[in-house]
Design a protein around this motif. Sequence first.
Motif, PDB file in Angstrom:
ATOM      1  N   ALA A   1      35.411  26.015  50.854  1.00  0.00           N
ATOM      2  CA  ALA A   1      35.324  27.107  49.873  1.00  0.00           C
ATOM      3  C   ALA A   1      36.628  27.241  49.106  1.00  0.00           C
ATOM      4  O   ALA A   1      36.626  27.460  47.876  1.00  0.00           O
ATOM      5  CB  ALA A   1      34.978  28.413  50.574  1.00  0.00           C
ATOM      6  N   ALA A   2      37.748  27.101  49.806  1.00  0.00           N
ATOM      7  CA  ALA A   2      39.048  27.168  49.132  1.00  0.00           C
ATOM      8  C   ALA A   2      39.215  25.997  48.169  1.00  0.00           C
ATOM      9  O   ALA A   2      39.682  26.167  47.033  1.00  0.00           O
ATOM     10  CB  ALA A   2      40.166  27.173  50.171  1.00  0.00           C
ATOM     11  N   GLU A   3      38.826  24.818  48.605  1.00  0.00           N
ATOM     12  CA  GLU A   3      38.959  23.626  47.773  1.00  0.00           C
ATOM     13  C   GLU A   3      38.081  23.711  46.533  1.00  0.00           C
ATOM     14  O   GLU A   3      38.461  23.255  45.444  1.00  0.00           O
ATOM     15  CB  GLU A   3      38.588  22.385  48.586  1.00  0.00           C
ATOM     16  N   ALA A   4      36.911  24.326  46.666  1.00  0.00           N
ATOM     17  CA  ALA A   4      35.968  24.424  45.551  1.00  0.00           C
ATOM     18  C   ALA A   4      36.332  25.532  44.567  1.00  0.00           C
ATOM     19  O   ALA A   4      35.715  25.642  43.502  1.00  0.00           O
ATOM     20  CB  ALA A   4      34.559  24.656  46.083  1.00  0.00           C
ATOM     21  N   GLY A   5      37.284  26.373  44.920  1.00  0.00           N
ATOM     22  CA  GLY A   5      37.675  27.460  44.025  1.00  0.00           C
ATOM     23  C   GLY A   5      36.729  28.640  44.035  1.00  0.00           C
ATOM     24  O   GLY A   5      36.669  29.412  43.062  1.00  0.00           O
ATOM     25  N   ILE A   6      35.991  28.806  45.111  1.00  0.00           N
ATOM     26  CA  ILE A   6      35.112  29.972  45.231  1.00  0.00           C
ATOM     27  C   ILE A   6      35.965  31.245  45.189  1.00  0.00           C
ATOM     28  O   ILE A   6      37.041  31.309  45.777  1.00  0.00           O
ATOM     29  CB  ILE A   6      34.289  29.883  46.533  1.00  0.00           C
ATOM     30  N   ARG A   7      35.471  32.250  44.493  1.00  0.00           N
ATOM     31  CA  ARG A   7      36.266  33.453  44.252  1.00  0.00           C
ATOM     32  C   ARG A   7      36.081  34.525  45.325  1.00  0.00           C
ATOM     33  O   ARG A   7      36.983  35.315  45.569  1.00  0.00           O
ATOM     34  CB  ARG A   7      35.883  34.032  42.883  1.00  0.00           C
ATOM     35  N   HIS A   8      34.895  34.594  45.927  1.00  0.00           N
ATOM     36  CA  HIS A   8      34.620  35.666  46.886  1.00  0.00           C
ATOM     37  C   HIS A   8      33.669  35.130  47.955  1.00  0.00           C
ATOM     38  O   HIS A   8      32.628  34.564  47.635  1.00  0.00           O
ATOM     39  CB  HIS A   8      33.976  36.858  46.174  1.00  0.00           C
ATOM     40  N   VAL A   9      34.038  35.320  49.221  1.00  0.00           N
ATOM     41  CA  VAL A   9      33.203  34.916  50.344  1.00  0.00           C
ATOM     42  C   VAL A   9      32.797  36.154  51.129  1.00  0.00           C
ATOM     43  O   VAL A   9      33.630  37.001  51.467  1.00  0.00           O
ATOM     44  CB  VAL A   9      33.932  33.919  51.266  1.00  0.00           C
ATOM     45  N   ILE A  10      31.501  36.246  51.420  1.00  0.00           N
ATOM     46  CA  ILE A  10      30.941  37.341  52.211  1.00  0.00           C
ATOM     47  C   ILE A  10      30.439  36.721  53.508  1.00  0.00           C
ATOM     48  O   ILE A  10      29.544  35.873  53.498  1.00  0.00           O
ATOM     49  CB  ILE A  10      29.790  38.033  51.454  1.00  0.00           C
ATOM     50  N   TYR A  11      31.040  37.133  54.617  1.00  0.00           N
ATOM     51  CA  TYR A  11      30.745  36.504  55.910  1.00  0.00           C
ATOM     52  C   TYR A  11      29.981  37.460  56.816  1.00  0.00           C
ATOM     53  O   TYR A  11      30.368  38.620  56.984  1.00  0.00           O
ATOM     54  CB  TYR A  11      32.054  36.088  56.596  1.00  0.00           C
ATOM     55  N   THR A  12      28.900  36.973  57.426  1.00  0.00           N
ATOM     56  CA  THR A  12      28.134  37.793  58.366  1.00  0.00           C
ATOM     57  C   THR A  12      28.695  37.596  59.765  1.00  0.00           C
ATOM     58  O   THR A  12      28.524  36.557  60.386  1.00  0.00           O
ATOM     59  CB  THR A  12      26.635  37.434  58.342  1.00  0.00           C
ATOM     60  N   SER A  13      29.362  38.625  60.271  1.00  0.00           N
ATOM     61  CA  SER A  13      30.056  38.574  61.552  1.00  0.00           C
ATOM     62  C   SER A  13      29.314  39.419  62.583  1.00  0.00           C
ATOM     63  O   SER A  13      28.101  39.656  62.457  1.00  0.00           O
ATOM     64  CB  SER A  13      31.502  39.046  61.367  1.00  0.00           C
ATOM     65  N   LEU A  14      30.021  39.865  63.595  1.00  0.00           N
ATOM     66  CA  LEU A  14      29.453  40.634  64.699  1.00  0.00           C
ATOM     67  C   LEU A  14      30.103  42.004  64.758  1.00  0.00           C
ATOM     68  O   LEU A  14      31.318  42.135  64.589  1.00  0.00           O
ATOM     69  CB  LEU A  14      29.701  39.896  66.027  1.00  0.00           C
ATOM     70  N   ALA A  15      29.308  43.021  65.029  1.00  0.00           N
ATOM     71  CA  ALA A  15      29.801  44.398  65.086  1.00  0.00           C
ATOM     72  C   ALA A  15      30.944  44.553  66.085  1.00  0.00           C
ATOM     73  O   ALA A  15      31.033  43.836  67.088  1.00  0.00           O
ATOM     74  CB  ALA A  15      28.659  45.344  65.453  1.00  0.00           C
ATOM     75  N   GLY A  16      31.805  45.514  65.816  1.00  0.00           N
ATOM     76  CA  GLY A  16      32.965  45.746  66.669  1.00  0.00           C
ATOM     77  C   GLY A  16      32.611  46.083  68.100  1.00  0.00           C
ATOM     78  O   GLY A  16      33.357  45.746  69.024  1.00  0.00           O
ATOM     79  N   SER A  17      31.471  46.733  68.321  1.00  0.00           N
ATOM     80  CA  SER A  17      31.068  47.072  69.686  1.00  0.00           C
ATOM     81  C   SER A  17      30.760  45.826  70.505  1.00  0.00           C
ATOM     82  O   SER A  17      30.689  45.888  71.732  1.00  0.00           O
ATOM     83  CB  SER A  17      29.844  47.985  69.674  1.00  0.00           C
ATOM     84  N   GLY A  18      30.589  44.691  69.830  1.00  0.00           N
ATOM     85  CA  GLY A  18      30.268  43.448  70.520  1.00  0.00           C
ATOM     86  C   GLY A  18      31.474  42.631  70.928  1.00  0.00           C
ATOM     87  O   GLY A  18      31.322  41.461  71.311  1.00  0.00           O
TER      88      GLY A  18
END
Length: 303
Positions: free
Chosen positions: A83-100
């Motif tokens: 993504a950095a190499e391609a010059g993508i401007r914004h990445v939205i990542y689906t992670s895990l809730a803090g309680s996990g």
Amino acid sequence: MILVTGTSGALGGLVHDRLAALPGVDVVAGTRTAGGGARRIDFDDTGSLADGFAGVTVLVFVSAGYAEDDVVLARHGAVVDAAAEAGIRHVIYTSLAGSGDRLSIAVPHRWTEDRLAGAPFDVTVLRNGLYAEMPVGLALMAAESAAATGVFSAPLGDGRVAVVAREDLADVAARVAAEAYADVHAGRRGRHAGRTYELEGVAAVGGADIAAVLSTALGRSVRYERAALSDVRAALTAIGLEPYQVGHTISIFSNITAGFLEQRDGDLPALLPTVPRPPLDLIADAIRAGGFAPSSVPAASRR
């Protein structure tokens, strides 16, 4: 252009479809096998990432589990680098809730968040809660037995777990991606840049709650009984799950039993256009859709 990875899976597919329905949004799907207008995005093949990320300004990066941690770390690291190499401007990542944080599946998520924090693009982390499909699945698997015996057995102890509808998570991801896309193309800093959203469910579900839904749906009294984790581990192994899958599943049940996965205040309601879908309603709907109803329960069992 917005690229949504993992669109062959349920969450990625839902996010893509929601974005595709919005006017003025240019969105493309990413799957391991290209076709039907989708780009080939294979996290295990860095060449596919270089080609697939071309021309993309916003990336919805759906986490790639279903493997041992070292494999997941390699996949996610490759995505961040590409993504950095391609010059993508914004990445939205689906992670895990803090309680996990105590869950065994938390390690690759937190590692990926750290990698993204040092990347040269804007980042939004969507810390998704556990899916409502978990108690739904437990209820569906137990419905026939519960109808016959009046007992619902599950390895939840006396704990409860905050779960969230996958559809609600897709609604949030699509909103954030669309707004990030609009901000990028307007030449302004994204309103979601640098944000981490906690998207846990707002209602917790326990064994007694599921038994109560089964009672109503089946038209007979159903009581909850605790199942031993050792018995569940043996059953999961017997049906052929991979060792890491067994371990992750037991980790979830263990955390529920310990009371670590109750709901907390979070960002889900503020990011949804309507109230979150109630998990107990989802369980009841699934039982009815599965053909279980009071009329299908033998009269002798209704009491």
